[in-house]
Write a protein that holds these residues in place. Structure first.
Motif, short mmCIF file in Angstrom:
data_model
loop_
_atom_site.label_atom_id
_atom_site.label_comp_id
_atom_site.label_asym_id
_atom_site.label_seq_id
_atom_site.Cartn_x
_atom_site.Cartn_y
_atom_site.Cartn_z
N HIS A 210 -13.40 0.05 -7.01
CA HIS A 210 -12.30 -0.44 -7.85
C HIS A 210 -11.69 -1.75 -7.33
N TYR A 214 -8.24 -2.49 -9.40
CA TYR A 214 -7.27 -1.58 -8.80
C TYR A 214 -5.83 -1.88 -9.21
N TYR A 215 -5.55 -3.11 -9.61
CA TYR A 215 -4.19 -3.54 -9.90
C TYR A 215 -3.81 -3.35 -11.37
N ARG A 216 -4.75 -2.81 -12.17
CA ARG A 216 -4.50 -2.65 -13.61
C ARG A 216 -4.47 -1.18 -13.98
N PHE A 219 -5.18 2.55 -13.07
CA PHE A 219 -5.23 2.74 -11.63
C PHE A 219 -3.98 2.25 -10.92
N ALA A 220 -3.09 1.63 -11.64
CA ALA A 220 -1.83 1.15 -11.05
C ALA A 220 -0.73 1.25 -12.09
N LYS A 221 0.47 1.52 -11.60
CA LYS A 221 1.63 1.62 -12.48
C LYS A 221 2.86 1.19 -11.70
N HIS A 223 3.44 -1.34 -9.82
CA HIS A 223 3.07 -1.79 -8.46
C HIS A 223 2.67 -0.65 -7.53
N LEU A 224 2.40 0.52 -8.08
CA LEU A 224 1.94 1.66 -7.28
C LEU A 224 0.50 1.99 -7.66
N LEU A 225 -0.32 2.25 -6.64
CA LEU A 225 -1.70 2.65 -6.89
C LEU A 225 -1.76 4.14 -7.21
N LEU A 226 -2.51 4.48 -8.24
CA LEU A 226 -2.68 5.87 -8.65
C LEU A 226 -4.03 6.37 -8.10
#
Length: 363
Positions: A210, A214-216, A219-221, A223-226
């Protein structure tokens, strides 16, 4: 010169590691004549190579190594490529005949205009490069290693900045954009050095697969990685691209070379990229992984996408490309259609520095 230096020291045993990788087809034939002469004079030669056709042509016996262990030793006259392939990968191997479907190769995807790159002391590393790649097409870049292939790939993906010229992807100018922005516009990259440029070796499979997104979301919300979403997606992609890994938490450096390359394929080819730049994509891979990767590139082409294939393996270029451009000394010597009438002699002369017109006149 290296052989002459060894003979001058009265050497009786020569160990040659991939000696043909920097030679044109004509030079390979001449080199093999020299090896036959040395053999006739009583010299012993150990030839380390991955090209089975060359091994069968020049050797008397062949030893197969797999995972650092000797598998077998065979008399070359009593074996063939299929048997050698089976011993190399540890199972029966049936070379796939990858089907080429008719595609609409009319739409221009990549357009490179007057691209130049100057090196130290203003020496030209790339000189007036002009290339066009269409949808549903594989354009192969052939040439001896060290003639500007790496520099061309790095400029196209944004690692380097050109000295002059323009790059367009689907009509949008790329040459002043970042690597991430080029990726978002539809450019995928399979680098020649998977350890240095393709993977974060101490990161796990989920993180590596990823690196593009990874920043979209998803996979991210805020500024937090899921991580749960990343791991779920990584498991699906590893299955789709046949990445053999104990889990998505396994570090990339633990995987075999073939699975590391499949991991890069999963990341790059799963994206909705209109153009894939594949630079030496099968270097260091076994026959099974090589055929899998070639099949994936042809699937992209058959699906209407574009592929720029940069390889020093002329057999690979001929097997996959619709058109072939030959790069020598940072210059395009010519672009030819990959048809049955195309002569390897012509390509070899161009790889040695002849223009297409000069090479054609020599036939």
């Amino acid at each position: 010169m290296e052989i002459l230096k060894a003979l001058f020291r009265n050497t009786r045993l020569l160990i040659l590691d991939e000696p043909t990788s920097m030679l044109t087809p004509q030079e390979i034939r001449e080199f093999f004549d020299v090896l036959r002469m040395l053999r006739a004079e009583g010299h012993s030669i150990i030839l380390i190579a991955h090209n089975l056709a060359e091994i069968l042509e020049i050797s008397d016996r062949v030893t197969i190594l797999r995972d650092g262990k000797r598998v077998c030793t065979l008399n070359t006259a009593q074996t063939n490529e299929r048997e050698l392939s089976r011993h190399m990968i540890g199972r029966d191997f049936l070379e796939a005949e990858h089907a080429r479907t008719d595609t609409d190769a009319g739409q221009e995807v990549l357009n490179v205009r007057q691209l130049c790159l100057q090196g130290p002391e203003r020496t030209p590393l790339l000189d007036q490069i002009n290339l066009v790649v269409h949808s549903g097409e594989i354009l192969g870049i052939a040439g001896i290693d060290g003639n500007g292939q790496a520099e061309l790939a790095e400029i196209l993906v944004g690692i380097r900045r050109q000295s002059a010229g323009e790059i367009f992807l689907a009509g949008k100018r790329l040459d002043h954009l970042s690597i991430r922005r080029r990726s978002e516009l539809g450019l995928a990259y399979i680098p020649s050095d998977r350890h240095q440029d393709g993977l974060v070796m101490d990161a796990d499979v989920a993180a590596n697969v990823h690196l593009r997104d990874y920043y979209r979301p998803p996979f991210a919300k805020a500024h937090l990685l899921l991580f749960a979403e990343m791991q779920k997606s990584a498991r699906r992609m590893a299955e789709d691209y046949q990445v053999k890994t104990p889990s998505v938490f396994t570090k990339a450096r633990v995987l075999s070379g073939g699975n590391q390359q499949k991991l890069i394929l999963a990341r790059e080819l799963s994206a909705a990229a209109s153009l894939t730049i594949a630079c030496q994509p099968t270097r260091g891979l076994d026959i099974g992984a090589t055929e899998y990767l070639r099949g994936q590139l042809l699937n992209r082409r058959n699906g209407g996408k574009s592929v720029l294939l940069i390889s020093t393996d002329l057999g690979e270029i001929l097997a996959l490309s619709d058109r072939i451009a030959v790069l020598h000394g940072g210059r395009i010597m010519g672009v030819v259609e990959n048809t049955k009438s195309l002569s390897v002699e012509t390509l070899g002369l161009m790889m040695g520095g002849s223009t297409l017109e000069e090479a054609s006149a020599c036939r």
